[in-house]
Design an enzyme around this catalytic site. Structure first.
Site, mmCIF file in Angstrom:
data_model
loop_
_atom_site.group_PDB
_atom_site.id
_atom_site.type_symbol
_atom_site.label_atom_id
_atom_site.label_comp_id
_atom_site.label_asym_id
_atom_site.label_seq_id
_atom_site.Cartn_x
_atom_site.Cartn_y
_atom_site.Cartn_z
ATOM 1 N N LEU A 1 0.884 -1.165 0.000
ATOM 2 C CA LEU A 1 0.000 0.000 0.000
ATOM 3 C C LEU A 1 0.920 1.212 0.000
ATOM 4 O O LEU A 1 2.006 1.163 0.578
ATOM 5 C CB LEU A 1 -0.857 0.038 1.276
ATOM 6 C CG LEU A 1 -2.020 -0.956 1.420
ATOM 7 C CD1 LEU A 1 -2.666 -0.813 2.785
ATOM 8 C CD2 LEU A 1 -3.067 -0.781 0.335
ATOM 9 N N ASP A 2 0.496 2.307 -0.621
ATOM 10 C CA ASP A 2 1.296 3.533 -0.589
ATOM 11 C C ASP A 2 1.450 4.014 0.844
ATOM 12 O O ASP A 2 0.585 3.769 1.689
ATOM 13 C CB ASP A 2 0.611 4.653 -1.392
ATOM 14 C CG ASP A 2 0.713 4.412 -2.893
ATOM 15 O OD1 ASP A 2 1.497 3.540 -3.297
ATOM 16 O OD2 ASP A 2 0.006 5.093 -3.649
ATOM 17 N N LYS A 3 2.507 4.772 1.069
ATOM 18 C CA LYS A 3 2.796 5.309 2.401
ATOM 19 C C LYS A 3 1.583 6.039 3.003
ATOM 20 O O LYS A 3 1.265 5.895 4.171
ATOM 21 C CB LYS A 3 3.988 6.259 2.260
ATOM 22 C CG LYS A 3 4.341 7.004 3.525
ATOM 23 C CD LYS A 3 5.531 7.931 3.268
ATOM 24 C CE LYS A 3 5.548 9.045 4.288
ATOM 25 N NZ LYS A 3 6.556 10.062 3.991
#
Length: 299
Positions: A90-92
């Protein structure tokens, strides 16, 4: 100095939070993840990923999820526990359902399920504007391009297979960009108010930044707090409508602190039987929904 206004204080706290996550001791971080555990069985552990925490390490990143997996495993099981394994990313800035495997074999199996699109993923996003039509499918390939401006940077962008011919306005097929990846996102409007929408999104493919690009450039409804994809040619804070600023009790000059409102809400995993995993949106997301009066029937 600390802002008097609670909304601005909250926004500042979130900006600080990302920084602080980089400074906490790995044991503290593992504890936070342990508290965010939503499901576990003998094969997997599922956490609600916090905002601002990268999954993988990189330059300038001291703390990431990958690094604390051995500590988390020991906290959940016992001292002899084998480290947990990442199955997807997942993106930051994205929050929500994240699956960790207890063994290499299970991790491989789950990665294959993701790769062969057998995992159903449902995201929630708060976006600016309403998509028209209110539900549908965006199917436009995505490619990474360099944006040449006073500060050059890279962005994912659309690479359509069709365009309108300037002569007669007919739709013509154009040559496909070799580097573009096909990308498909289903979307549905759940609520709209204050010049914003709550959208339910189902990415059928898994291209980098796919949901953000499809919403911003495909539907013209960038995600609230997505400062990267709200403009094409520059890196600048998102411009918010007057009513949105008013409801959020925010000044435009402080908009740059707004966090990305993208949450991995549900994941359905066919491991033997189908396991449905649901994560509540983080507090800042819930508060934004309330302030914008984006009322949603509890599902």
């Amino acid at each position: 100095q600390i802002p008097k206004d609670p909304a601005q204080r909250r926004v500042r706290e979130l900006a600080m939070l990302s920084k602080q996550l980089q400074q906490v001791h790995p044991n503290v971080l593992a504890k936070v993840l342990k508290q965010g555990t939503v499901y576990q069985n003998e094969e997997i552990v599922v956490i609600n990923k916090p905002y601002g925490l990268p999954v993988h390490g990189g330059p300038g990143i001291k703390n990431c999820i990958a690094d604390v997996l051995p500590i988390l495993a020991k906290m959940l099981e016992n001292v002899k526990a084998e480290p947990l394994h990442l199955c997807h990313r997942l993106d930051k800035e994205t929050t929500g359902v994240m699956v960790l495997a207890r063994s290499k074999e299970v991790a491989e199996r789950i990665r294959l399920l993701f790769k062969t699109r057998q995992v159903e993923k449902i995201y929630w996003a708060i976006s600016l504007g309403d998509p028209d039509p209110t539900e549908g499918i965006v199917e436009i390939p995505i490619v990474e391009k360099e944006v040449r401006s006073h500060q050059s940077h890279y962005k994912m962008t659309l690479s359509p297979n069709y365009r309108l011919s300037p002569e007669d306005g007919q739709v013509v097929k154009i040559r496909k960009n070799r580097n573009a990846e096909s990308a498909v996102t289903r979307y549905r409007l759940l609520a709209s108010s204050s010049a914003c929408s709550l959208l339910e999104l189902q990415p059928i493919t898994g291209v980098k930044h796919q949901i953000r690009v499809h919403l911003a450039y495909g539907l013209g409804c960038p995600i609230l707090g997505d400062h990267k994809y709200s403009h094409w040619s520059k890196l600048a804070p998102q411009k918010l409508p007057e009513i949105t600023l008013r409801r959020l009790k925010l000044e435009q000059s402080k908009a740059r602190h707004l966090p990305l409102h993208l949450h991995a809400h549900r994941l359905s995993l066919p491991l033997g039987e189908r396991i449905n995993l649901v994560c509540k949106p983080p507090l800042f997301f819930q508060k934004t929904l309330k302030k914008l009066e984006l009322d949603i029937a509890n599902d």
